[in-house]
Each structure stands twice: as C-alpha cells, then as structure tokens.
Design a protein around this motif. Structure first.
Motif, PDB file in Angstrom:
ATOM      1  N   TYR A  29       0.832  -1.205   0.000  1.00  0.00           N
ATOM      2  CA  TYR A  29       0.000   0.000   0.000  1.00  0.00           C
ATOM      3  C   TYR A  29       0.866   1.254   0.000  1.00  0.00           C
ATOM      4  N   VAL A  30       1.903   1.272   0.845  1.00  0.00           N
ATOM      5  CA  VAL A  30       2.778   2.440   0.929  1.00  0.00           C
ATOM      6  C   VAL A  30       3.570   2.612  -0.368  1.00  0.00           C
ATOM      7  N   LYS A  33       1.351   4.110  -3.048  1.00  0.00           N
ATOM      8  CA  LYS A  33       1.198   5.554  -2.873  1.00  0.00           C
ATOM      9  C   LYS A  33       2.449   6.304  -3.327  1.00  0.00           C
ATOM     10  N   HIS A  34       3.620   5.742  -3.051  1.00  0.00           N
ATOM     11  CA  HIS A  34       4.872   6.367  -3.485  1.00  0.00           C
ATOM     12  C   HIS A  34       4.955   6.413  -5.014  1.00  0.00           C
ATOM     13  N   PHE A 156      10.092   5.791   5.469  1.00  0.00           N
ATOM     14  CA  PHE A 156       9.233   4.714   4.965  1.00  0.00           C
ATOM     15  C   PHE A 156       8.682   3.892   6.121  1.00  0.00           C
ATOM     16  N   VAL A 159       6.052   5.902   8.157  1.00  0.00           N
ATOM     17  CA  VAL A 159       4.763   5.961   7.466  1.00  0.00           C
ATOM     18  C   VAL A 159       4.067   4.606   7.531  1.00  0.00           C
ATOM     19  N   LEU A 160       4.825   3.535   7.349  1.00  0.00           N
ATOM     20  CA  LEU A 160       4.247   2.195   7.425  1.00  0.00           C
ATOM     21  C   LEU A 160       3.691   1.908   8.814  1.00  0.00           C
ATOM     22  N   LEU A 163       0.478   3.971   9.266  1.00  0.00           N
ATOM     23  CA  LEU A 163      -0.574   3.391   8.434  1.00  0.00           C
ATOM     24  C   LEU A 163      -1.078   2.074   9.023  1.00  0.00           C
TER      25      LEU A 163
END
Length: 175
Positions: A29-30, A33-34, A156, A159-160, A163
């Motif tokens: 998912y991350v 988005k990137h 990263f 954010v993970l 999330l």
C-alpha cells in the motif's frame, strides 16, 4: 495466506495472518502511494482518491466472495484462494516501473545535484567484489529494479507504522 492454509495451530495462523500478511499488504500500500506520487504531479489528490476506490470494491464484492468461498471450500480452501489472489499484487508490482527522467527534445541534459552525483559514484561496483561479476550484475539489477533502497529509509518505516496502526484501529472498529 497460502502457508496459513496448511497449518493447524491457531496461534501460528494468527501470527502469520497478522504480522506477515498484514505487513506485506501494508508495504504494498505504501509503495503504491509512493509510485502514484512519482507518476502524477498535477491533481495528485484526485489520483490518490481514484486509487482508494478499490477499498469500496473490497467491501462490496470481495467480502461476499469470501463468504461464498468459506461455504464452498472451507477455511483452508478460502485461504488458498485468497493467497492466490494476493499473489497478483506481486506481479502487478513487478510490472510498475518508476517514471523515466524527463529529458528535453533538443538533447539538453540537466546537471546532476550533489546527491545524484554521490549515488552515481556509489553505483560503480568493481567487477571482482564478490569473486563473480555475474553476482554483482544480478545484485545491482535486483537492487535497481525492486528499489530496495526504500526499505533503508526511516521515513518509509514511520509511514508504514502509522498506516498499520490506523488500519488496525479502523478494522477493529469495523469488526
């Protein structure tokens, strides 16, 4: 999920489904988005919203399908089918490439920044580093294709983490 279908211990299945499968879905998912951010510079919020419409599809189509799979094939068959469906994420992810550097038509090439120059200098690897030049070629191809440098970035992982916590609390609320 495929591995969980072959196990009988509830604790191991719970561990696999929460930690391994959940992390894999969160990482994909991350990264998605990137990559969306790399490809689209104009109306990026609209692009993010369009990519999030798949969540609505999950609740409308996949949840009844899972119930149908459970009624027809049992929980082991359902895990196999869901694992096979999730393996398609890996194929799609392997096909997505980052956008090529923009170059003008007249042959003009922009000057490299200090960071780009340092990374370009680091990319030069001696051919006898590990005793086999084929290993270094495979390693550099894998590193460049899969963009493994993303996993060494602390932003990263932050954010993970955020999330994952958000998705867990949202899922618990739904359940």
């Amino acid at each position: 999920m495929i591995t969980a279908s072959f196990l009988s211990s509830l604790y191991v299945i719970t561990f696999i489904l929460t930690v391994i499968t959940g992390s894999a879905i969160g990482i994909s998912y991350v990264i998605t988005k990137h990559l969306i951010g790399c490809y689209f510079s104009k109306s990026i919020t609209t692009t993010y919203d369009m990519s999030s419409m798949g969540n609505s599809f999950i609740f409308v189509a996949v949840v009844p399908s899972i119930q149908l799979f459970l009624d027809t094939y049992g929980w082991r068959g359902t895990m196999l089918l869901l694992g096979a469906l999730l393996l398609h994420i890996a194929v799609v992810g392997a096909l997505v490439k980052p956008p090529a550097a923009s170059r003008s038509q007249d042959g003009y090439e922009a000057a490299l920044t200090d960071e780009e120059q340092e990374t370009r200098d680091d990319d030069v690897v001696p051919s006898n580093r590990f005793g086999c030049s084929c290993f270094t070629k495979v390693f550099s191809l894998t590193r460049d294709t899969l963009q493994l440098g993303l996993f060494s970035s602390i932003s990263f992982w932050l954010v993970l983490f955020v999330l994952t916590v958000f998705e867990m609390t949202y899922s618990v609320w739904l359940i």
